[in-house]
Scaffold this motif. Structure first.
Motif, PDB file in Angstrom:
ATOM      1  N   ARG A 145       0.811  -1.209   0.000  1.00 54.95           N
ATOM      2  CA  ARG A 145       0.000   0.000   0.000  1.00 54.95           C
ATOM      3  C   ARG A 145       0.853   1.271   0.000  1.00 54.95           C
ATOM      4  O   ARG A 145       0.333   2.357  -0.074  1.00 54.95           O
ATOM      5  CB  ARG A 145      -0.929   0.018   1.204  1.00 54.95           C
ATOM      6  CG  ARG A 145      -1.939  -1.068   1.159  1.00 54.95           C
ATOM      7  CD  ARG A 145      -2.924  -0.887   2.255  1.00 54.95           C
ATOM      8  NE  ARG A 145      -4.227  -0.614   1.723  1.00 54.95           N
ATOM      9  CZ  ARG A 145      -5.145   0.097   2.338  1.00 54.95           C
ATOM     10  NH1 ARG A 145      -4.900   0.663   3.481  1.00 54.95           N
ATOM     11  NH2 ARG A 145      -6.319   0.276   1.795  1.00 54.95           N
ATOM     12  N   VAL A 168     -11.216   8.847  -3.782  1.00 54.54           N
ATOM     13  CA  VAL A 168     -10.609   7.988  -2.765  1.00 54.54           C
ATOM     14  C   VAL A 168      -9.140   8.376  -2.567  1.00 54.54           C
ATOM     15  O   VAL A 168      -8.380   8.492  -3.536  1.00 54.54           O
ATOM     16  CB  VAL A 168     -10.723   6.499  -3.171  1.00 54.54           C
ATOM     17  CG1 VAL A 168     -10.021   5.604  -2.160  1.00 54.54           C
ATOM     18  CG2 VAL A 168     -12.191   6.094  -3.291  1.00 54.54           C
ATOM     19  N   GLY A 205      -6.912   4.924   1.279  1.00 55.41           N
ATOM     20  CA  GLY A 205      -8.172   4.190   1.252  1.00 55.41           C
ATOM     21  C   GLY A 205      -9.359   4.942   1.835  1.00 55.41           C
ATOM     22  O   GLY A 205     -10.474   4.426   1.836  1.00 55.41           O
ATOM     23  N   SER A 256     -11.357  -4.509  -4.292  1.00 56.19           N
ATOM     24  CA  SER A 256     -12.207  -3.732  -3.375  1.00 56.19           C
ATOM     25  C   SER A 256     -12.089  -4.192  -1.910  1.00 56.19           C
ATOM     26  O   SER A 256     -12.156  -3.341  -1.013  1.00 56.19           O
ATOM     27  CB  SER A 256     -13.677  -3.767  -3.828  1.00 56.19           C
ATOM     28  OG  SER A 256     -14.207  -5.075  -3.742  1.00 56.19           O
ATOM     29  N   LEU A 290      -9.763  -2.219   0.277  1.00 55.74           N
ATOM     30  CA  LEU A 290     -10.160  -0.858   0.658  1.00 55.74           C
ATOM     31  C   LEU A 290     -10.662  -0.828   2.096  1.00 55.74           C
ATOM     32  O   LEU A 290     -10.494   0.165   2.802  1.00 55.74           O
ATOM     33  CB  LEU A 290     -11.254  -0.398  -0.311  1.00 55.74           C
ATOM     34  CG  LEU A 290     -11.800   1.011  -0.265  1.00 55.74           C
ATOM     35  CD1 LEU A 290     -10.703   2.050  -0.291  1.00 55.74           C
ATOM     36  CD2 LEU A 290     -12.733   1.234  -1.438  1.00 55.74           C
ATOM     37  N   TRP A 317     -10.132   3.143  -6.151  1.00 59.38           N
ATOM     38  CA  TRP A 317      -9.183   2.370  -5.343  1.00 59.38           C
ATOM     39  C   TRP A 317      -8.304   1.468  -6.211  1.00 59.38           C
ATOM     40  O   TRP A 317      -7.092   1.353  -6.003  1.00 59.38           O
ATOM     41  CB  TRP A 317      -9.921   1.555  -4.283  1.00 59.38           C
ATOM     42  CG  TRP A 317      -8.991   0.675  -3.514  1.00 59.38           C
ATOM     43  CD1 TRP A 317      -8.953  -0.680  -3.512  1.00 59.38           C
ATOM     44  CD2 TRP A 317      -7.910   1.105  -2.664  1.00 59.38           C
ATOM     45  NE1 TRP A 317      -7.930  -1.129  -2.709  1.00 59.38           N
ATOM     46  CE2 TRP A 317      -7.271  -0.044  -2.185  1.00 59.38           C
ATOM     47  CE3 TRP A 317      -7.432   2.353  -2.281  1.00 59.38           C
ATOM     48  CZ2 TRP A 317      -6.177  -0.003  -1.328  1.00 59.38           C
ATOM     49  CZ3 TRP A 317      -6.329   2.407  -1.427  1.00 59.38           C
ATOM     50  CH2 TRP A 317      -5.715   1.242  -0.958  1.00 59.38           C
ATOM     51  N   GLN A 323      -5.665   3.553  -7.538  1.00 60.67           N
ATOM     52  CA  GLN A 323      -4.640   3.809  -6.518  1.00 60.67           C
ATOM     53  C   GLN A 323      -3.695   2.606  -6.408  1.00 60.67           C
ATOM     54  O   GLN A 323      -2.472   2.759  -6.356  1.00 60.67           O
ATOM     55  CB  GLN A 323      -5.280   4.062  -5.131  1.00 60.67           C
ATOM     56  CG  GLN A 323      -6.014   5.376  -4.977  1.00 60.67           C
ATOM     57  CD  GLN A 323      -5.067   6.583  -4.762  1.00 60.67           C
ATOM     58  OE1 GLN A 323      -3.862   6.498  -4.971  1.00 60.67           O
ATOM     59  NE2 GLN A 323      -5.646   7.706  -4.375  1.00 60.67           N
ATOM     60  N   GLU A 324      -4.273   1.424  -6.369  1.00 65.90           N
ATOM     61  CA  GLU A 324      -3.461   0.209  -6.235  1.00 65.90           C
ATOM     62  C   GLU A 324      -2.531   0.046  -7.441  1.00 65.90           C
ATOM     63  O   GLU A 324      -1.361  -0.315  -7.288  1.00 65.90           O
ATOM     64  CB  GLU A 324      -4.371  -1.021  -6.125  1.00 65.90           C
ATOM     65  CG  GLU A 324      -5.158  -1.103  -4.820  1.00 65.90           C
ATOM     66  CD  GLU A 324      -4.596  -2.172  -3.880  1.00 65.90           C
ATOM     67  OE1 GLU A 324      -3.371  -2.397  -3.885  1.00 65.90           O
ATOM     68  OE2 GLU A 324      -5.395  -2.774  -3.147  1.00 65.90           O
TER      69      GLU A 324
END
Ligand code: KG4
Ligand code: ZN
Length: 356
Positions: free
Chosen positions: A4, A30, A34, A130, A133, A317, A320-321
């Motif tokens: 993360r 987001v 998270g 998901s 998150l 999310w 983001q990942e």
């Protein structure tokens, strides 16, 4: 939780996510840690209910009318301008191509206008990631049962962009079966939540129904025969709708558990059992999966209900990942992809209704 961490020295910035691949128009912002800073969903159940299923053209037009105000609303609520974002992300497939185009073209325009990168997100990857998150400690690899209206798959999730498909459906998806049974029982659309509600008042053993492929040596799912058996039962009469709903739900749960247990026995080194997608909102199915995980000494993670069904937080999310994992953003001319398997190497399976 090294996965993360963000490589930038700058504080990582939020991402705007857009979801329009089926019948939910959604936008969300987001943060990299998270936190969901803002999210809005405009469902279309009432629009499609008279037709007993999603009408693609109506869905695309509704997305077009509703998306821009939702984007404005989430940015305002998060107190952000486009320039404050790390990226703009949208579902680029798989899904109904008209709707996907609306979201993707909107994201491209916003990315181009603000000079921010675009992330074209696979809707299945958004579902697949998901759970992280809401469960930041959930480490890769995990075994994922992805059960939605369009998909029924078991995957080993090893990281963003890294999926191995162990099983898929050879005909209907589990959610599709719930929707068809809901229609047969006159419960309207979507069928899943309504069938679950009605099943609470029924006896799951009152109506004998088949469990297709239960115990089969092949890894896949099948629900068409179960759906047909429900149709015959309804036509024959003599059974209470609640008993049929309960019997059907129990049969689906048995099939999902059997196939997932088979996959767990073969997937080495997975650190958790995870469920995602709309059908993972079903309480019986969640409870049965939790018990299966417990019996194998694994943690069980399923996102809360709002995150199981389609939403834009999971899209933001997933972006983001992807960026955190060092994957590149996408070019502004990237295509909408009505079909987009998570594991392109997966063996094709028999059956006509295979979606991905
Ligand atoms: O993930 P999702 O929102 O959309 C797709 O990507 O398909 O899943 C929607 C599906 C529908 O088929 C709906 O009937 C089903 O998930 N569903 C449920 C429940 N809530 C939604 N199925 C069973 N029980 C539920 N509580
Ligand atoms: Zn979905």
């Amino acid at each position: 939780m090294a996965e993360r961490g963000h490589p930038d020295a700058q504080p990582p910035r939020p991402i705007l996510g857009i979801e329009t691949s089926c019948d939910e128009t959604a936008a969300a912002v987001v943060a990299a840690d998270g936190r969901v800073l803002a999210q809005r969903i405009a469902g279309q159940d009432a629009l499609h209910a008279p037709f007993g299923g999603v009408v693609p053209e109506l869905a695309a037009r509704a997305h077009e009318a509703r998306l821009a105000p939702l984007v404005e609303a989430v940015l305002a609520e998060a107190g952000l301008a486009l320039e404050d974002l790390a990226a703009v992300a949208a579902t680029a497939g798989p899904g109904l191509v008209g709707g996907v185009m609306v979201g993707l073209v909107t994201a491209k325009a916003l990315a181009w206008a603000s000079g921010r990168p675009l992330v074209a997100v696979n809707h299945l990857e958004a579902h697949a990631l998901s759970p992280r998150l809401v469960a930041p400690g959930l480490a890769f690899p995990y075994l994922l049962l992805l059960v939605s209206g369009g998909h029924c798959q078991i995957l080993v999730v090893s990281g963003p962009g890294r999926y191995r498909r162990l099983a898929t459906t050879i005909d209907d998806a589990a959610g599709e079966a719930f929707d068809k049974v809901g229609k047969l029982l006159g419960l309207g659309f979507p069928g899943g939540p309504a069938v679950e509600r009605l099943a609470r008042a029924g006896d799951p053993a009152a109506v004998p129904l088949p469990r297709p492929l239960l115990g089969s040596a092949e890894p896949h799912f099948s629900f068409a025969g179960l759906k047909t058996a429900v149709l015959r039962t309804v036509e024959a009469g003599g059974h209470a709708a609640a008993d049929i709903a309960a019997g059907f739900q129990a049969a689906v749960a048995d099939c999902l558990i059997d196939r997932t247990a088979r996959a767990l026995a073969r997937a080495r080194g997975v650190r958790a059992l995870v469920a995602a997608g709309g059908v993972a909102a079903n309480a019986l199915i969640r409870d049965r999966l939790a018990a299966l995980a417990r019996s194998r000494g694994l943690p069980f993670v399923a996102p809360p209900q709002w995150l199981c069904t389609d939403n834009a937080a999971m899209v933001a999310w997933a972006a983001q990942e992807r960026l955190s994992a060092g994957l590149a953003p996408d070019p502004l001319d990237c295509p909408a992809r009505p079909r987009w398997p998570l594991d392109p190497e997966a063996e094709p399976v028999r059956g006509a209704g295979v979606k991905a």
